[in-house]
Each structure stands twice: as C-alpha cells, then as structure tokens.
Design a protein around this motif. Structure first.
Motif, PDB file in Angstrom:
ATOM      1  N   ILE A  58       0.363   0.153   6.906  1.00 43.73           N
ATOM      2  CA  ILE A  58       0.122   0.439   5.488  1.00 43.73           C
ATOM      3  C   ILE A  58       1.448   0.568   4.736  1.00 43.73           C
ATOM      4  N   THR A  59       2.390   1.274   5.344  1.00 40.98           N
ATOM      5  CA  THR A  59       3.709   1.448   4.721  1.00 40.98           C
ATOM      6  C   THR A  59       4.405   0.107   4.515  1.00 40.98           C
ATOM      7  N   LYS A  60       4.340  -0.757   5.542  1.00 44.65           N
ATOM      8  CA  LYS A  60       4.994  -2.070   5.443  1.00 44.65           C
ATOM      9  C   LYS A  60       4.315  -2.951   4.407  1.00 44.65           C
ATOM     10  N   LEU A  61       2.994  -2.911   4.355  1.00 40.14           N
ATOM     11  CA  LEU A  61       2.272  -3.723   3.372  1.00 40.14           C
ATOM     12  C   LEU A  61       2.585  -3.267   1.953  1.00 40.14           C
ATOM     13  N   GLN A  62       2.666  -1.960   1.752  1.00 38.41           N
ATOM     14  CA  GLN A  62       2.946  -1.422   0.420  1.00 38.41           C
ATOM     15  C   GLN A  62       4.365  -1.754  -0.039  1.00 38.41           C
ATOM     16  N   SER A  63       5.285  -1.854   0.916  1.00 41.34           N
ATOM     17  CA  SER A  63       6.676  -2.176   0.566  1.00 41.34           C
ATOM     18  C   SER A  63       6.952  -3.683   0.603  1.00 41.34           C
ATOM     19  N   LYS A  64       5.881  -4.489   0.801  1.00 42.42           N
ATOM     20  CA  LYS A  64       5.977  -5.958   0.822  1.00 42.42           C
ATOM     21  C   LYS A  64       6.905  -6.455   1.944  1.00 42.42           C
TER      22      LYS A  64
END
Length: 507
Positions: free
Chosen positions: A31-37
């Motif tokens: 989730i963190t990686k997806l949110q930070s693109k």
C-alpha cells in the motif's frame, strides 16, 4: 535510538513494537509503495497491465499465490522480488530456529527461554533477505524435508523421550515461519507430499508424526507451476489447488520491443565485448523474432513453450561469434553480421521441445529454418517485397541485376571467420547489391551498409530469388536453378565422403 539496537524483550515492549503477520506486512508495505507511485516489481517487463496488477490484488487480499505459466516467464524472479515488500528487520527470540516473535513465541525453546528470563530475554533482528526460502519440487522430496520428523540423535543426546516435543527436527516450512516460502514446479511434488501441505495452507498448523503439536505458522506461500506439468510429469492435487487462493497466469512478451528490453537486461555481455562488437537494432529484432517464429512453428511443441532464455542465449552467442572472429583476425573492433546471427544455432537447439515432425527434421535444421523465417519477416521492413515485384511487371525489379549475375553462374561465399576486408570484398563482388541498399537506406554508415547488403542476400534467398547453401566455413549464395540440379545439403560433404568410403570397405 535505532530499532535494531534493542536487545532485550523488555526494551522491545517499551519501544511500542506490535506484531504483524507476514501477509499483513506485505499488504501494508505494498500500500505504501502504491501510494508513493514506486515501482513494486522492478526489472519485470511486459506484465504492467496483466500479471503485476493480479499479483498486487492477491497480496492486498492476503492470498497464497500460484504463478502458472510456461518456462522462462519470470515466475521465480517475481517470487524473489516479493522479499522487497517485507519489513527490513523484524525482532526474533535469539537462538530460536523458528524465528519466534518475542511477543508471540511459538516453539518450546522460545517459550521456556521467556519463562526463565522474562524481560531480559535476548532479542536479535532478522533481515528480510533471510526470510525467503525456496525449494525446487523434485520426486525425492519427503515430508521430513518440508515439515519435519523426530530426530533419534537429538533424543539420545538430550536424553529425552520420543514424547517430548524437543526431539523434533523441523523441516524447511516451519523454519520459514514469518517469511516467504516458495515451491518451484509444484506438480513435480509427489501427491502424498502435497497432501502434507493441506493443514498448513488452510488451518495454518503442522502435524509431525504422532506428536500432538500445533504450531500456528505464519507463512506467505508462493508456488510456481508449468501447465505442461498437469498432464506430462504430474499434477497439483485438487484439494491443494482449492487451498491456493489466487492462481495468476503469466505469459510471454506481447511485443518485440518488450522482448528486447528483457534480453538487453538479462544478457551477460562483458565490457570487453561491448567495446569490441558494434550491434544494431535489426540484429536484436531478428533474435527476438526467432522466439516468435518458434512459438508458432509446426515443428515446436507449443505446450512446452519457448523460454525467454532462448533469446538471451542467442544474443550472447551472436556477440561471442563476432568477438571470436575479431580475435582470430587480430581486429580491435568489428561490426556484427548476419553470419554471427546464423552462428547462434547451438543456443536454439537445446531450448525448444520438438514434436515428431521436428525430430525428423533435426534440431539443427529446425533452428536454421526459424532463423530463416525471422530474416524473411524483417526483410520486408527494409526492402521491397520480391513477390509483389514479380506480379507488377510494369515496375522495374530492383533485384534484377543481382539475379542476373547469379543466373550467369556466379557464386559468392560469405565465410564466418573472414576478416572485415575479405567480408566487404566478397559482398562487393555482387553487382547491384550496394545500389539497392544505398538507394533505400542512403544515410547509413559504411558498416551498416555492408550488414544490410548481407541481409539482402539472405532475404532474397528466403524469397527463393537466389539459393543459399551452408558450407563448412560459412554460406554460399548462387543461382536458384543451378542449385536445384546440384541439390547440396547441410553437411552434404560428410555424406559424400561416407558414400565414397563404402565401396572401399567392400573391396
């Protein structure tokens, strides 16, 4: 204070640490990686719209995963990249073989140690790279290897009865507690061994022999399988398949450009080779097209697939062929040739499974035919279609001068190991050949022009305007009609020698 400086259970409690399951850990970090693109699976090309979204959905759902696909589709690489979604470090009870969480101890060893030392229990930190375990499924894998078994030596050494849980020697799966466990080629695992995974996947515990032991293991399972295996070498038993939450189907590159990116990334080209050999996009296209032709060939078993390793190995062989030629001729630099491309046959012969017709043709001949089809396909991107030129007789045939020269009985030999000087001399012997290339591609440099001249000859041979025959040291081009009468074949010289030797034996 750095988190990894914490060395006791008491200090860990004060730090505010809260345990998380490995699946929750993967989910939160994704989730963190997806949110930070951020790129979640770097180095994986061609799956951006297909496999990777499926994989991300499975991780968000906290599913066990089966990656189903033919050979050479990056299944294992994807599984290994999942490690990057784990926390960098996690605390474990020091000395524990099951990576016990200090706040949620699992093994007898950890429970006894915490009961004895309390907040002074020593804590160590496990890096995410040590939380990945991979096992190749082979027929000789046993339940003891994966799950565990009673260890009589441990029982004798510690003077413990077999009823004591401490005599258990844990297998790979319990030792992967709080980590990722990958089983490659799952169908190759014997059915009775697959059955031993039922409880682990569904209830999260293990059963070892007659022990009343219940270990609620925390593991992210990733399996890989080849569809061919379901019918040929084994199968995934139905109840196990039912317990694997997400089955993600992988595929081969859907375009030549994606294939080239993969090959460029994976090919092991040495710095010395890069400095010596100059290549071009056309030869890279030809290498990728060979795989495309193989996947659609009537001689190749489509169920087995054609691995991306084929193009990687072929490209490495091509560069090495050019390097070898330059070394032999004492040249510091050289430009790649079609002859180098054709020299990559050994990289193809072991990487395609042939059907009966292909076996009859022979692996070497099938490889040459695939290369010829690749040349024929790309020839039309650089030169006029010879078939259309035949039909439209009102349009001047650009290949007429070349055809007429060969029709007069002339031949030209392009030898594999010839120096740059001899290579150019042999191509310059063909009148009209340079004119075709310079007219259609006037802005190319000298080296590329000669490469395209050789490519043109191979293309004309593929369209049956001239004849191309393999000779021991390279390739001979001649008139098609005279070739029909002589009927040379690959390796024909050896056959003739054998025929001459037979009467001698009789005498």
């Amino acid at each position: 204070m750095n988190q990894t400086d914490i060395r006791t259970l008491g200090a860990l409690k004060k730090s505010g640490y809260t345990p998380r399951s490995v699946k929750q850990e993967l989910r939160d970090n994704l989730i963190t990686k997806l949110q930070s693109k951020e790129d979640v699976f770097p180095g994986i090309f061609g799956y951006e719209e297909t496999v990777i979204p499926d994989l991300q959905r499975a991780i968000l759902s906290m599913h066990h995963i089966n990656l189903l696909g033919l050979r050479g589709q990056a299944k294992t690489r994807i599984a290994r990249l999942m490690v990057d979604l784990l926390d960098e470090y996690i605390p474990v009870v020091e000395g524990s073989e099951l990576n016990d969480d200090p706040l949620q101890p699992l093994s007898v060893f950890a429970k006894n140690l915490i009961a004895e030392k309390g907040d002074d229990t020593p804590v160590s930190w496990l890096h995410r790279s040590e939380r990945y375990t991979e096992k190749l499924a082979t027929p000789d894998v046993s339940v003891a290897d994966l799950i565990g078994d009673a260890d009589p030596i441990k029982a004798a050494t510690l003077k413990l009865p077999y009823s004591d849980e401490r005599v258990i020697h844990f297998g790979l799966i319990p030792r992967s507690h709080r980590g990722i466990f990958v089983i490659n080629e799952l169908p190759d695992l014997q059915a009775r061994i697959q059955v031993s995974l039922f409880n682990i996947l569904q209830e999260g515990d293990i059963q070892i022999r007659g022990f009343k032991v219940r270990l609620p293991l925390d593991i992210q399972f990733v399996f890989t399988a080849n569809p061919e295996d379901y019918t040929n070498r084994g199968s995934i038993v139905t109840p196990l398949k039912d317990r694997i939450d997400s089955q993600i189907i992988t595929h081969y590159p859907k375009s030549i450009e994606i294939g080239k990116r993969i090959t460029r990334q994976e090919a092991r080209i040495k710095p010395a080779q890069e400095g010596m050999v100059t290549t071009n996009e056309l030869v890279r296209d030809l290498v990728e097209q060979v795989a495309v032709e193989a996947r659609g060939s009537e001689f190749v078993d489509a169920k087995s697939g054609v691995s991306a390793r084929l193009t990687i190995a072929a490209y490495e062989s091509l560069i090495s062929a050019a390097e070898r030629r330059a070394l032999i001729n004492g040249e510091k630099k050289t430009y790649v040739r079609i002859a180098d491309f054709m020299a990559a046959v050994p990289a193809l012969t072991g990487k395609v499974e042939l059907v009966y017709e292909g076996e009859q043709e022979g692996a070497g001949l099938v490889a040459e035919k695939l290369m010829g089809k690749a040349i024929r396909t790309y020839f039309l991107n650089y030169f006029p279609d010879p078939d259309k030129q035949k039909k439209k007789k009102t349009i001047p045939n650009p290949y007429k001068t070349v055809q007429d020269w060969f029709g007069s009985g002339n031949t030209v030999d392009v030898l594999n190991d010839s120096s740059d000087k001899d290579y150019r001399k042999s191509l310059d012997e063909v009148p009209g050949l340079r004119d075709i290339v310079t007219f259609l591609h006037p802005n190319e440099d000298k080296d590329t022009t000669y490469f395209l001249m050789e490519f043109c000859l191979h293309g004309l041979a593929e369209h049956s305007l001239i004849s191309r025959n393999r000779v021991t040291a390279g390739t001979q081009f001649k008139d098609l009609l005279s070739s029909m009468f002589t009927m040379p074949s690959f390796g024909g010289d050896e056959d003739e020698d054998e025929e001459e030797e037979k009467p001698r034996r009789r005498r």
